[in-house]
Design a protein around this motif. Structure first.
Motif, PDB file in Angstrom:
ATOM      1  N   ALA A  45      -0.441   8.411   5.443  1.00  0.00           N
ATOM      2  CA  ALA A  45      -1.286   7.475   6.183  1.00  0.00           C
ATOM      3  C   ALA A  45      -0.769   6.045   6.048  1.00  0.00           C
ATOM      4  N   GLN A  46      -0.347   5.680   4.839  1.00  0.00           N
ATOM      5  CA  GLN A  46       0.177   4.334   4.647  1.00  0.00           C
ATOM      6  C   GLN A  46       1.503   4.135   5.389  1.00  0.00           C
ATOM      7  N   GLN A  47       2.328   5.171   5.400  1.00  0.00           N
ATOM      8  CA  GLN A  47       3.578   5.074   6.164  1.00  0.00           C
ATOM      9  C   GLN A  47       3.300   4.959   7.664  1.00  0.00           C
ATOM     10  N   ALA A  75      -2.563  13.078  -2.474  1.00  0.00           N
ATOM     11  CA  ALA A  75      -1.715  11.896  -2.642  1.00  0.00           C
ATOM     12  C   ALA A  75      -0.622  11.854  -1.573  1.00  0.00           C
ATOM     13  N   GLN A  76      -0.100  13.006  -1.208  1.00  0.00           N
ATOM     14  CA  GLN A  76       0.902  13.083  -0.138  1.00  0.00           C
ATOM     15  C   GLN A  76       0.304  12.633   1.190  1.00  0.00           C
ATOM     16  N   ALA A  77      -0.937  13.020   1.447  1.00  0.00           N
ATOM     17  CA  ALA A  77      -1.599  12.609   2.688  1.00  0.00           C
ATOM     18  C   ALA A  77      -1.856  11.108   2.712  1.00  0.00           C
ATOM     19  N   ASP A 108       0.834  -1.208   0.000  1.00  0.00           N
ATOM     20  CA  ASP A 108       0.000   0.000   0.000  1.00  0.00           C
ATOM     21  C   ASP A 108       0.867   1.256   0.000  1.00  0.00           C
ATOM     22  N   VAL A 109       2.000   1.212   0.676  1.00  0.00           N
ATOM     23  CA  VAL A 109       2.895   2.364   0.697  1.00  0.00           C
ATOM     24  C   VAL A 109       3.473   2.612  -0.695  1.00  0.00           C
ATOM     25  N   LEU A 157       1.422   9.519  -5.659  1.00  0.00           N
ATOM     26  CA  LEU A 157       1.930  10.843  -5.343  1.00  0.00           C
ATOM     27  C   LEU A 157       2.805  11.379  -6.477  1.00  0.00           C
ATOM     28  N   LEU A 158       3.670  10.522  -7.035  1.00  0.00           N
ATOM     29  CA  LEU A 158       4.528  10.959  -8.125  1.00  0.00           C
ATOM     30  C   LEU A 158       3.692  11.370  -9.340  1.00  0.00           C
ATOM     31  N   GLU A 159       2.657  10.602  -9.625  1.00  0.00           N
ATOM     32  CA  GLU A 159       1.775  10.944 -10.743  1.00  0.00           C
ATOM     33  C   GLU A 159       1.083  12.275 -10.511  1.00  0.00           C
TER      34      GLU A 159
END
Length: 391
Positions: free
Chosen positions: A176-178, A170-172, A114-115, A122-124
């Motif tokens: 959350a996954q981290q 996407a950063q958020a 998931d991370v 996020l990159l996209e």
């Protein structure tokens, strides 16, 4: 044969001798009988006994109470991850842990996937935001030239803002996954002792499921029950001696007194902090029943040896010596204990002489012979121990 005849003088002499002998025997037997009767009537001492006087002493005042030993604070450590499998449990009941120590770990494969997915998203989003920002910047340079209409310029600016918002979202998601990845490790919130464990390797648990219980700092306290009538004698900082059911003594100090009294029992809880000891060596365990005493100072008392006290019909007595060495049984009320001596509250004068040893063999009015006098020359020094009785 010629008959023998006594002369009158011989007859008279014989009669006189017989009468004299009878009188002497009668008088001598009367004197010996009187002597025996006198000897029998003379009182004889019942028992040789040592005597002593009560001694003044300075005895501690204590207040006895009962209660339970419990954890000062017990932290519940649960799972923050949902639907993950426990792969390792590193601690067990009784282990001492430190704050931040890893207690258990969950499977990380699905979280790592998931991370990675969130990082790609996020990159996209960041690439789209960069392209939108470049288009918006060109539109701003052509705004005054008339090459683009106002509607087109607004569309480029709106697209820039939308792309930036998607990048932030996407950063958020990645954050959350981290965070989920960090939550695959169960950490101790504080230092202390593990008191319970429900974590099992291989179990799939939901968020909020209890895994461990922790006694914070390893601190225990004694929660003593004190009646409302005695509550005013105790203040914060009062020292106490706690005797757990397992044996031994622990010195504690009153931390606080409960602000309310139980309306059913009319008693309140007094919280006594116990010293932090190694869990394996400490005689106190959480959940254990304990008796104890609060030290409330000291007071003057009149004491006698414990062996001078005779218990008869449920009452305490001592035998007081009269000047003629006869004893009288005196009922007394006893109080605190100090070593081999006991406090006498009522029934005995400070200058009385009492029987110390052998009192259990005497009766009221017996005549005794004082074989040894143990009357004190000075006052007894302050006692270092006492019973649960209070004055």
């Amino acid at each position: 044969m010629k008959k023998f005849k006594l002369k009158p003088l011989a007859v008279i002499a014989l009669v006189v001798a017989v009468v004299a002998a009878g009188a002497f025997f009668f008088l001598s037997s009367g004197k010996s009988g009187d002597a025996a009767a006198d000897a029998k009537a003379a009182p004889q001492p019942a028992l040789p006994v040592p005597a002593a006087q009560p001694q003044p002493a300075r005895l501690p005042l204590t207040l006895a109470a009962n209660g339970n030993i419990v954890a000062w604070q017990e932290a519940i450590i649960g799972s923050e991850s949902n639907g993950l499998r426990l792969t390792e449990v590193r601690v067990n009941v009784g282990d001492v842990v430190k704050a931040g120590q890893v207690l258990a770990t969950f499977s990380t494969e699905s979280v790592q996937a998931d991370v990675a997915q969130a990082r790609a998203s996020l990159l996209e989003a960041q690439a789209s935001a960069a392209d939108a920002a470049a288009n918006a910047e060109r539109a701003r340079t052509l705004q005054n030239s008339g090459a683009l209409s106002t509607q087109q310029i607004n569309q480029y600016l709106t697209t820039e803002k939308t792309a930036r918002a998607r990048a932030e979202a996407a950063q958020a998601v990645l954050g959350a996954q981290q965070l989920r990845g960090r939550q695959t490790q169960v950490l101790a919130p504080d230092s202390g002792v593990i008191s319970a464990r429900t974590a099992t390797v291989g179990a799939v648990v939901s968020a909020g499921t209890e895994l461990f219980r922790l006694i914070r700092k390893g601190r225990l306290e004694w929660r003593a029950e004190v009646t409302s009538a005695e509550l005013g004698r105790i203040t914060a900082g009062t020292t106490a001696v706690v005797r757990p059911a397992s044996g031994g003594e622990i010195q504690g100090r009153v931390r606080m007194i409960a602000p309310t009294v139980d309306p059913q029992t009319r008693s309140a809880l007094v919280y006594v902090d116990l010293p932090i000891l190694p869990a394996k060596n400490s005689p106190a365990k959480a959940g254990m029943f304990a008796r104890g005493e609060f030290n409330l100072g000291a007071s003057d008392a009149l004491t006698v040896p414990q062996r001078a006290i005779v218990v008869r019909d449920g009452f305490n007595f001592v035998f007081r010596l009269a000047p003629d060495n006869r004893v009288s049984q005196v009922k007394v009320v006893t109080g605190r204990l100090a070593g081999d001596r006991v406090e006498v509250l009522t029934g005995l004068a400070p200058d009385a002489r009492i029987v110390v040893d052998g009192a259990g063999f005497l009766n009221d009015g017996d005549l005794v012979r004082v074989s040894e006098t143990t009357e004190p020359k000075q006052a007894v020094p302050p006692a270092t121990s006492s019973s649960a009785a209070t004055k």
